[in-house]
Design an enzyme around this catalytic site. Sequence first.
Site, short mmCIF file in Angstrom:
data_model
loop_
_atom_site.label_atom_id
_atom_site.label_comp_id
_atom_site.label_asym_id
_atom_site.label_seq_id
_atom_site.Cartn_x
_atom_site.Cartn_y
_atom_site.Cartn_z
N SER B 60 0.82 -1.22 0.00
CA SER B 60 0.00 0.00 0.00
C SER B 60 0.85 1.26 0.00
O SER B 60 0.44 2.29 -0.53
CB SER B 60 -0.96 -0.01 1.19
OG SER B 60 -0.22 0.03 2.38
N ASP B 61 2.02 1.21 0.59
CA ASP B 61 2.89 2.39 0.55
C ASP B 61 4.34 1.95 0.42
O ASP B 61 5.23 2.44 1.10
CB ASP B 61 2.71 3.22 1.83
CG ASP B 61 3.38 4.60 1.69
OD1 ASP B 61 3.61 5.02 0.54
OD2 ASP B 61 3.68 5.21 2.72
N LEU B 62 4.53 0.99 -0.48
CA LEU B 62 5.87 0.40 -0.62
C LEU B 62 6.92 1.45 -0.92
O LEU B 62 7.97 1.51 -0.27
CB LEU B 62 5.86 -0.67 -1.72
CG LEU B 62 7.22 -1.28 -2.07
CD1 LEU B 62 7.79 -2.04 -0.87
CD2 LEU B 62 7.10 -2.22 -3.26
N CYS B 65 7.61 3.83 1.95
CA CYS B 65 8.34 3.20 3.06
C CYS B 65 9.77 2.84 2.65
O CYS B 65 10.71 3.08 3.39
CB CYS B 65 7.61 1.94 3.52
SG CYS B 65 6.09 2.30 4.41
#
Lengths: 534, 107
Positions: B60-62, B65
């Site tokens: 979802s927020d690779l 992150c």
Amino acid sequence: MALNNNRLKRVLMGTGALALAGLLSPAALATDAQEIIRDRCLACHTESSDAANSTFSRISDQRKTPEGWHMTLNRMEHLRDAKISAQEKRELIKYLSDTQGLAPEEAAPFRYLLEQDTNLVESGVDENLMQMCARCHSAARFGLQRRTLDEWQMLVDFHMAQFPGIELHAGSRDRPWYQLAHNETSAQLSEQYPLDTPEWNNWSKAKKVDLKGRWRVTGYVPGKGEFSAWMTAATDDDGRYNLKLEGNYADGAVIEGSGKATVYTGYEWRGTLTIDSVKMRQVMAADKDGQVMAGRMFLAMEDEIGGELRAVKDTGKAQVVAVMPSYLKAGESAELVIVGQNLDGDIDLGDGVRIDEVIARSKDRIVVTATATGTPAVNDVQVGSADSTVALAVFDQVARVDVTPTNAVTRIGGNGGEMEKVRATYRAIGYSAGADGEAGTDDDVRLGYMPASWSIEPVDEVAEHDKDHLYAGEITPAGMFIPGDAGPNPERKMSANNVGRLNVVATVDDGDSKVEGRGSMLVSVPDFVERVLD
Amino acid sequence: MKHLKSLNKKAQLINKAISPEEVEDVVAMQTVVGCTATTDPGWELDPFGGLGSLCQPMESDLYGCADACWWPAQVPDTMNTYPDWNKDVAKANEDWRKLDGIYEDGE
């Protein structure tokens, strides 16, 4: 059981460099390899020479394992645009690890990484090196290198330039990480892992033993079991060893295969064999006399799946090399397989162990039925006058079960994505309590690998609440853990991945009682970067 | 900290940590070979040895992150080393199946 996990890309992209490197004569190899360095590397590196030998800037100030040099050459190709053919690369790996490798004693503490046996938590790592270096990769990765101070400093500088985020992590941003790494950590590394050591000085001058010949091999293949076999290593025209392996699993089924091997640095055995239609790799270290090799054999496509491997050279001498299983319960009978070479004479399993029947007997494999009539003891296994360090443990009770690996990581995958699942295989090791009658103490007697039934459980209340045990994967009756599917899972809170923290539980039946052991399993997200050495 | 109220799970966990030393101990813990002990945020484990404070699901927020090179030994560093790793996957949460590994010539 299907051993393959179809991680085909690794095999397709791999060239088999380490097992395929040829064994030209040392002098020819050195001349050729130095010419390759001159042709391919001197756009950036420089050569200095005196009457005795040539040295190359940076290259000559480091020592590494074959895998370490392999990684260096990969990096030169990928980041520095070096143009090196596959054959040249093999020759360079061979030459560099032969002339600038690690002595057996230097590689010994870190063999697990060479053997790709990485389901473990490294121990004994210096706290500073843990924080500065081993927080991203293994401590073995730098423990398997030797460099001058300048070279350690340049390695720090490379990290700083290539991965600038390194200064921003916790443990870095609260201190002048680069200055500490460049000045202090490099100095520590150059003291702990210097280029010049007595060990290498001795080993580089030592006469190396040719490892061709006939080897009595024992090992373990997950899903198939323990095996004993003969492996012949014959020198091919290209200087490599042609391998043939023939033998039996403990249940009598045939194990058969063939392949190639190369020996680096005089003792580092790297083999690739196709065994029962599955490509497997062998990583072993030979002892200084070239009489015994020990290491691990694993699937070429899935290096987490493998088992220990040991080879004893046939020198014509009578030797017992293994007994399978290595335990017998007091008051009970069981079938035992004694493995060895040139075995002749009476079989003696110690006082209090009666041999009821010799089911099959040859010079290298004896199958008997035996009964333990006496009290618990650790007995020598003797056949005639054969050398033997093999023991049979007679026990009254399984007091403790250890699960191996104790700590493991598996990774979600599949589900239509590019990344395959990373699995793990488990075994249970039984112990009796020893003289003090108390399990978990130093005098516990290791009985050996035991059949077990397998299950998983959440590791704590949080894992239970998140139903990790329902989503993160499952374990087969043979102890193979298969992690869950990749991708967000809408069934989980916030569509979390099928990650989880689990205990893997082995239950060993011991008469009417059951003994459990636990291992810790982290089911994690994919590792998208697969290095030769992690 | 006494004027700040923890709003999410991660903040609550940090509040629960008894002392800064305790947090340091956990941060410095060793992990299984191949995992990173960089846990701010972590890839395999959070600073408390759990999964509760990880970016989940990781797709979802690779990219936020991984931050181009936060875990270069686990997620390809797109800043310097593998700039094209994710060029065909603009949205990891939709096209995660296309994300492939970097397989060094490791036979």
